[in-house]
Design an enzyme around this catalytic site. Structure first.
Site, PDB file in Angstrom:
ATOM      1  N   THR A   1      -6.436   2.535  -6.543  1.00 38.73           N
ATOM      2  CA  THR A   1      -7.667   2.468  -5.759  1.00 38.73           C
ATOM      3  C   THR A   1      -8.568   3.643  -6.119  1.00 38.73           C
ATOM      4  OG1 THR A   1      -6.671   1.250  -3.930  1.00 38.73           O
ATOM      5  CG2 THR A   1      -8.620   2.573  -3.428  1.00 38.73           C
TER       6      THR A   1
ATOM      7  N   HIS B   1     -13.760  -2.579  -1.001  1.00 39.96           N
ATOM      8  CA  HIS B   1     -12.866  -2.143   0.075  1.00 39.96           C
ATOM      9  C   HIS B   1     -13.216  -2.848   1.388  1.00 39.96           C
ATOM     10  CE1 HIS B   1      -9.768   1.154   0.296  1.00 39.96           C
ATOM     11  NE2 HIS B   1      -9.751   0.692   1.536  1.00 39.96           N
TER      12      HIS B   1
ATOM     13  N   TYR C   1      -2.739   5.300  -3.758  1.00 39.10           N
ATOM     14  CA  TYR C   1      -3.711   6.332  -3.422  1.00 39.10           C
ATOM     15  C   TYR C   1      -3.241   7.593  -4.139  1.00 39.10           C
ATOM     16  CZ  TYR C   1      -5.762   3.439   0.266  1.00 39.10           C
ATOM     17  OH  TYR C   1      -6.406   2.446   0.958  1.00 39.10           O
TER      18      TYR C   1
ATOM     19  N   LYS D   1      -8.843  -0.745  -9.103  1.00 43.22           N
ATOM     20  CA  LYS D   1      -9.394  -1.418  -7.921  1.00 43.22           C
ATOM     21  C   LYS D   1     -10.639  -0.686  -7.417  1.00 43.22           C
ATOM     22  CE  LYS D   1      -8.178  -2.861  -3.209  1.00 43.22           C
ATOM     23  NZ  LYS D   1      -9.095  -2.025  -2.406  1.00 43.22           N
TER      24      LYS D   1
ATOM     25  N   SER E   1       0.826  -1.207   0.000  1.00 43.69           N
ATOM     26  CA  SER E   1       0.000   0.000   0.000  1.00 43.69           C
ATOM     27  C   SER E   1       0.861   1.259   0.000  1.00 43.69           C
ATOM     28  CB  SER E   1      -0.908   0.013   1.232  1.00 43.69           C
ATOM     29  OG  SER E   1      -1.640   1.223   1.309  1.00 43.69           O
TER      30      SER E   1
END
Length: 387
Positions: free
Chosen positions: A179, A284, A153, A260, A129
């Protein structure tokens, strides 16, 4: 030829000498052990979902209304779970889904590295991440020869976004997972009731604080003024992405781009039209939006829309090897495990995480053995029925 199911044989034979596993092999036991180790703030952040957590809960329970029919008189003495992703050979379709607080799930605060080490030990790819306690370069290095994915992100600051993507590509990640549903944080009562948001306390922001483009936004380095650095992060986190942004994302990297958060077949088709290299079905885990349909129930329609043109990844609610097999039967090419491996990190660091991955793969392998499915293709051919 070793099989994943052999892990149970190792446990049983060790039991003859009075040796029992250091950690539970079942989800409920792992969860209880992890919750006992974590401070309340970490426990609630990891375990919490959006609203009354109904979507989070049905993500997991919905697997129970999908059933599979075994076939007999099939030679399953040897099973083959191997597959490929973007030209890279993988021993199984299991991967570790991105979790933004891996770093604080271990006692030493280096859960990202521990997850990467578990990946190297098991061959299960890790999707790292953007939110991490260790820089993405160190995490990728800890994965060793096992391919790793990087979850983005997308920052509102285009220079920061471009810098982080460039770093991920230079570090050798195999794909960029973008994402789509987290440009703002969903309503999470557990965290709101205690006023706890780890990022605002300076946790899991190592990829930002180590990034030259982000540091250029600061009057002083994060080491000297961490509060100002956190405030800058909060002001620049979360770009709202639209289909028009696909061209920009593509301009940032030569890595395959996986989108995603896709939950509708029309969005899957649009993603393919816009040049996505992979589709990632996920809500999520119910952490971002409540009131939705279980992700596993959305999977078949999206698989029909994709029709094998690109890899189809899936997560949300996966708790076991049985869930893994059902997701494959319903159309997924790759299945992401989330909270369970976090529990492994909590109870035993890298070794605990590897134990969880081995348990999930062993259960999946043995299910295929008993039910007459020697390959993933056989699982897909068997399919699953609503019960």
């Amino acid at each position: 030829m070793p099989q994943y199911g052999d892990y149970q044989n190792a446990i049983y034979f060790a039991g003859l000498s009075g040796i029992v596993p250091d950690w539970p092999v079942d989800h409920a036991g792992l969860r209880a052990h992890a919750e006992a180790r974590w401070p309340p703030s970490v426990r609630d952040y990891v375990q919490g979902g959006c609203g009354d957590e109904r979507t989070q809960d049905v993500n997991a329970t919905a697997f129970a209304h999908w059933g599979m029919v075994p076939r007999m008189m099939v030679d399953t003495a040897t099973r083959d779970l191997s597959t490929t992703l973007f030209g890279r050979a993988l021993p199984s379709p299991l991967f570790m889904a991105p979790i933004g607080v891996n770093g604080i799930c271990t006692d030493d605060g280096h859960g990202d590295l521990a997850a990467a080490q578990a990946s190297a030990a098991t061959g299960v790819p890790f999707c790292a991440s953007t939110l991490a306690n260790d820089p993405l370069e160190a995490v990728r290095a800890a994965c060793g020869e096992v391919p790793a994915l990087f979850q983005l992100y997308t920052s509102r600051n285009p220079d920061v976004a471009a810098s982080i993507v460039a770093r991920a590509e230079a570090a050798g990640y195999a794909a960029l997972v973008v994402t789509l549903d987290t440009w703002v944080t969903g309503w999470r009562p557990r965290d709101l009731n205690t006023g706890n948001f780890p990022q605002l306390r300076g946790q899991v922001l190592a990829n930002y604080f180590s990034d030259p483009a982000f540091r250029a936004l600061l009057p002083r380095p994060p080491e000297e003024d961490p509060q100002a650095a956190v405030a800058t992060w909060a002001a620049t986190f979360g770009r709202v992405l639209t289909w028009d942004d696909m061209a920009w994302l593509r301009s940032l990297t030569t890595m395959p781009i996986v989108l995603k958060g896709i939950c509708h077949p029309d969005d899957a088709r649009r993603a393919l039209d816009c040049g996505a290299d992979g589709i990632y079905v996920s809500n999520h885990g119910g952490r971002q939006a409540n009131g939705g349909i279980a992700a596993i129930d959305l999977l078949p329609e999206i698989a029909d829309a994709v029709r094998g043109r690109v890899p189809l990844l899936f997560d949300s609610g996966v708790r076991s090897g049985t869930d893994l097999v059902k997701a494959i039967a319903l159309g997924a090419d790759f299945v992401g495990l989330g909270r369970p491996y976090c529990y492994g990190l909590a109870v035993g660091g890298a070794a605990g995480c590897a134990h969880v991955l081995k348990c999930v793969l062993a259960e999946a392998d043995l299910l295929m053995a008993v039910n007459g499915w020697p390959t993933l293709a056989a699982v897909r051919a068997a399919g699953a029925r609503r019960v």
